[in-house]
Design a protein around this motif. Structure first.
Motif, PDB file in Angstrom:
ATOM      1  N   PRO A 102       0.804  -1.227   0.000  1.00 26.40           N
ATOM      2  CA  PRO A 102       0.000   0.000   0.000  1.00 26.40           C
ATOM      3  C   PRO A 102       0.835   1.275   0.000  1.00 26.40           C
ATOM      4  O   PRO A 102       0.413   2.301  -0.532  1.00 26.40           O
ATOM      5  N   VAL A 103       2.026   1.246   0.597  1.00 25.39           N
ATOM      6  CA  VAL A 103       2.873   2.438   0.597  1.00 25.39           C
ATOM      7  C   VAL A 103       3.204   2.844  -0.843  1.00 25.39           C
ATOM      8  O   VAL A 103       3.107   4.011  -1.219  1.00 25.39           O
ATOM      9  N   MET A 104       3.571   1.865  -1.658  1.00 23.36           N
ATOM     10  CA  MET A 104       3.915   2.141  -3.057  1.00 23.36           C
ATOM     11  C   MET A 104       2.683   2.145  -3.966  1.00 23.36           C
ATOM     12  O   MET A 104       2.762   2.541  -5.129  1.00 23.36           O
ATOM     13  N   GLY A 105       1.545   1.698  -3.440  1.00 23.20           N
ATOM     14  CA  GLY A 105       0.343   1.576  -4.254  1.00 23.20           C
ATOM     15  C   GLY A 105      -0.565   2.772  -4.159  1.00 23.20           C
ATOM     16  O   GLY A 105      -0.309   3.819  -4.740  1.00 23.20           O
ATOM     17  N   VAL A 106      -1.651   2.640  -3.362  1.00 21.11           N
ATOM     18  CA  VAL A 106      -2.636   3.718  -3.322  1.00 21.11           C
ATOM     19  C   VAL A 106      -3.027   4.112  -1.905  1.00 21.11           C
ATOM     20  O   VAL A 106      -3.306   5.269  -1.631  1.00 21.11           O
ATOM     21  N   LEU A 169       5.925 -11.761  -1.563  1.00 21.94           N
ATOM     22  CA  LEU A 169       6.693 -10.559  -1.853  1.00 21.94           C
ATOM     23  C   LEU A 169       5.951  -9.395  -1.202  1.00 21.94           C
ATOM     24  O   LEU A 169       4.725  -9.338  -1.266  1.00 21.94           O
ATOM     25  N   ASP A 170       6.691  -8.470  -0.576  1.00 26.68           N
ATOM     26  CA  ASP A 170       6.037  -7.344   0.091  1.00 26.68           C
ATOM     27  C   ASP A 170       5.826  -6.176  -0.860  1.00 26.68           C
ATOM     28  O   ASP A 170       6.219  -5.033  -0.585  1.00 26.68           O
ATOM     29  N   LEU A 171       5.226  -6.456  -1.992  1.00 26.67           N
ATOM     30  CA  LEU A 171       4.864  -5.446  -2.986  1.00 26.67           C
ATOM     31  C   LEU A 171       3.599  -5.900  -3.692  1.00 26.67           C
ATOM     32  O   LEU A 171       3.295  -7.105  -3.715  1.00 26.67           O
ATOM     33  N   PRO A 540       0.383   4.687  -9.427  1.00 27.59           N
ATOM     34  CA  PRO A 540       0.843   4.326  -8.077  1.00 27.59           C
ATOM     35  C   PRO A 540       1.401   5.529  -7.327  1.00 27.59           C
ATOM     36  O   PRO A 540       1.954   6.463  -7.936  1.00 27.59           O
ATOM     37  N   ALA A 541       1.251   5.504  -6.019  1.00 26.15           N
ATOM     38  CA  ALA A 541       1.811   6.571  -5.180  1.00 26.15           C
ATOM     39  C   ALA A 541       3.312   6.687  -5.371  1.00 26.15           C
ATOM     40  O   ALA A 541       3.895   7.764  -5.207  1.00 26.15           O
ATOM     41  N   ALA A 542       3.947   5.580  -5.736  1.00 27.05           N
ATOM     42  CA  ALA A 542       5.401   5.565  -5.913  1.00 27.05           C
ATOM     43  C   ALA A 542       5.881   6.558  -6.965  1.00 27.05           C
ATOM     44  O   ALA A 542       7.031   7.018  -6.916  1.00 27.05           O
ATOM     45  N   LEU A 543       5.021   6.919  -7.930  1.00 26.16           N
ATOM     46  CA  LEU A 543       5.424   7.834  -8.991  1.00 26.16           C
ATOM     47  C   LEU A 543       5.756   9.227  -8.455  1.00 26.16           C
ATOM     48  O   LEU A 543       6.463   9.998  -9.108  1.00 26.16           O
ATOM     49  N   GLY A 555       7.815  13.110  -1.357  1.00 26.59           N
ATOM     50  CA  GLY A 555       6.594  12.515  -1.890  1.00 26.59           C
ATOM     51  C   GLY A 555       6.046  11.347  -1.091  1.00 26.59           C
ATOM     52  O   GLY A 555       5.148  10.646  -1.558  1.00 26.59           O
ATOM     53  N   LEU A 556       6.573  11.144   0.120  1.00 25.87           N
ATOM     54  CA  LEU A 556       6.117  10.028   0.953  1.00 25.87           C
ATOM     55  C   LEU A 556       4.935  10.530   1.790  1.00 25.87           C
ATOM     56  O   LEU A 556       5.049  10.720   2.988  1.00 25.87           O
ATOM     57  N   PHE A 557       3.786  10.785   1.129  1.00 27.47           N
ATOM     58  CA  PHE A 557       2.538  11.256   1.734  1.00 27.47           C
ATOM     59  C   PHE A 557       2.597  12.724   2.146  1.00 27.47           C
ATOM     60  O   PHE A 557       3.613  13.280   2.408  1.00 27.47           O
TER      61      PHE A 557
END
Length: 557
Positions: A102-106, A169-171, A540-543, A555-557
């Motif tokens: 979820p951190v890298m997702g939405v 996998l944690d992704l 994805p939030a990762a972008l 960009g980490l929230f």
């Protein structure tokens, strides 16, 4: 009108002055010999060095059914603890660790928000102390041992077609849901179909979070069913003889992680199963240790009261003896408007009628908590777009239905914005509760599921697919039907259909698969289209994430 520019969660966290973790440990009453530092602001705690016999009370924080508008459950959890500390209470927080999925997702991280956060936020939301990597490694080591056993002669006569253990996998990576392994000839192993789950859905994660000691961890790992023989008999980890090495891989991760809130409240962050595909609670060892140190432990369970809270009551509380002494149900005007039929893009416009319609979802969750014999407190989490007319709808409803409610503004004000909520919680803690489980373990699996569907979700009943019926026959044959059930269901709806918001009625829940998790001590019942390996969204939030030349996250929230 000029809106105030608010700092991002990351900016607030980066501007915070943290206390050395040794000072936080001292404040919590943790002896020096129990502290294993991970830098200045994080530490592992050796629970064997904590000998106090205190048993603090537990406040469970849950919520209405989540919406894309956000409810702020973790934020309220942290803010409530800071507010209790301001009221001179001896308090600790016990939370789950974030998953990179979820951190890298939405969805984002799991450290709270605004001025109600646990810090160091950046570390916690990324690799932290490596616990999830250790769980991933243990899970995949077991997978490797299984395939090696088959390659080396298959003494246990394992049927490769009936292996239920997956790699993790944690992704979020939908492409790995189904894979074929062992291709390339005899030296590459035995070809078979396999698949990946996300780490937080691994049974090892559930075992990790429910174990009460290293010995219990090893025993639970040994009891994991990895598949079946050609004669359709279960194969356990202890038959492979690898429970010892799996425990060895987890022994350091098993120690709870100590951090702090922005208000300086000691916080354990440990373990992280999702609540829609797993049991959704932080580790028992962290919660129990917090109870030895503090008079009040504020913890949370994932998603709404139909998921994480139900599993806290029926699984975690049953297995650990940790019963909640008070329950907070978090909601927002924005969420209620969405449950009342308003689209996300229209949430800023005042709409008291939609709030009134959406209260049906809140009412269901209040009933859910009371079903377990505990009196709830509503945390009405404030947003700047909330109007007084909208707030009045919820406050009036709560008064008419004799439900405690407190306006909460911890995102903007930290602990100070949670004082009213903390006072309400203290009043509940001073009143004896009548906690009880929803069902007895002696009931049939179908009876247990039906009770959850009817009394928690508000549905009319259940329907088992042919596959689930066959699995249930097998479960009963092996005597596993006395276990509690862990429902894998969408978080967005009380039903198994994510688009049915509010309080749907006259629906049936379809159980498509029942998977035994003997190490964890429950049966996972998969419903609807729920996936144990999520996928990434289109954006994805990762972008939006990056790192500066001096190593600071962006960009980490």
């Amino acid at each position: 009108m000029t809106l105030t520019k608010y700092l991002s969660d990351l900016e607030i966290a980066n501007n915070a002055t943290m206390q050395p973790i040794t000072d936080i440990a001292k404040k919590a009453g943790i002896p020096e010999q129990a502290i294993e530092q991970y830098g200045r602001y994080k530490a592992k705690i050796d629970v064997n060095q904590i000998t106090t016999t205190k048993t603090g009370k537990v406040v469970l924080v849950t919520a209405t059914s989540p919406t894309p508008a956000g409810e702020g459950k973790s934020t309220v959890t942290v803010g409530l603890a800071d507010a209790l500390q301001r009221l001179s209470q001896n308090v600790m927080v016990a939370l789950r660790e974030p998953s990179l999925g979820p951190v890298m997702g939405v969805k984002g991280g799991a450290t709270g928000g605004g001025y109600a956060q646990v810090v160091p936020m950046e570390d916690i939301n990324l690799h932290f102390t490596g616990d999830l990597h250790a769980i991933t490694t243990a899970n995949n080591a077991l997978a490797a041992f299984i395939d090696n056993h088959i390659h080396q002669g298959n003494e246990l006569n394992i049927d490769p077609r009936r292996i239920i253990w997956k790699r993790v996998l944690d992704l979020n990576d939908r492409s790995l849901r189904k894979v074929t392994i062992g291709l390339g000839g005899p030296l590459q192993g035995v070809p078979r179909e396999d698949g990946f789950d996300i780490t937080v859905a691994s049974e090892i994660m559930a075992v990790f979070c429910l174990a009460t000691s290293i010995d219990d961890l090893k025993k639970r790992l040994a009891n994991i069913v990895i598949g079946y023989t050609y004669e359709r008999q279960p194969v356990f980890v202890h038959q492979l003889g690898v429970e010892g090495v799996l425990t060895l891989l987890l022994k350091e991760a098993f120690k709870p992680n100590l951090v702090q809130t922005l208000g300086g409240t000691p916080a354990f962050i440990h373990g992280g199963p999702f609540a829609n595909i797993a049991h959704g609670c932080n580790s028992v060892i962290a919660t129990q240790t917090a109870r030895k140190l503090a008079d009040i432990v504020v913890t949370e369970a994932g998603f709404g009261a139909d998921l994480g809270a139900e599993k806290f009551m029926n699984i975690k509380a049953r297995q650990s003896g940790i019963a909640p002494d008070a329950v907070v149900v978090v909601t927002t005007i924005r969420a209620l408007k969405m449950h009342g039929g308003v689209a996300k893009v229209d949430l800023q416009a005042e709409n008291a009628k939609a709030v009134e319609a959406g209260i049906a979802n809140l009412a269901r969750h209040i009933e859910n908590v009371r079903t377990f014999g505990v009196e709830p407190v509503i945390a009405l989490n404030r947003f700047i777009t909330d109007s007084e007319a909208e707030l009045a709808v919820v406050l009036t409803w709560a008064k008419e239905n004799a439900v405690r409610i407190a306006r909460t503004n911890v995102w903007e004000q930290g602990g100070e914005g949670g004082i009213e909520l903390a006072q309400q919680v203290l009043e509940v803690l001073a009143t004896p509760q009548n906690f009880h489980h929803l069902y007895e373990l002696s009931e049939t699996v179908e009876q247990k599921i039906t009770k959850i569907v009817q009394k928690i979700y508000g549905g009319v009943g259940i329907q088992l697919t042919d596959s689930a019926k066959k699995q249930l026959v097998q479960i009963e044959k092996f005597g596993w039907d006395l276990l509690p059930v862990c429902m894998a269901k969408t978080q967005y709806s009380l039903s198994d259909q994510p688009t049915l918001l509010g309080r749907p009625e006259n629906f049936t829940i379809t159980i498509r698969e029942i998977v035994p998790k003997l190490g964890a001590g429950f049966l996972v019942c998969l419903t609807g289209d729920i996936m144990t390996m999520p996928g990434l969204p289109k954006q994805p939030a990762a972008l939006k994430m990056d790192v500066t030349a001096d190593g600071r996250a962006e960009g980490l929230f």
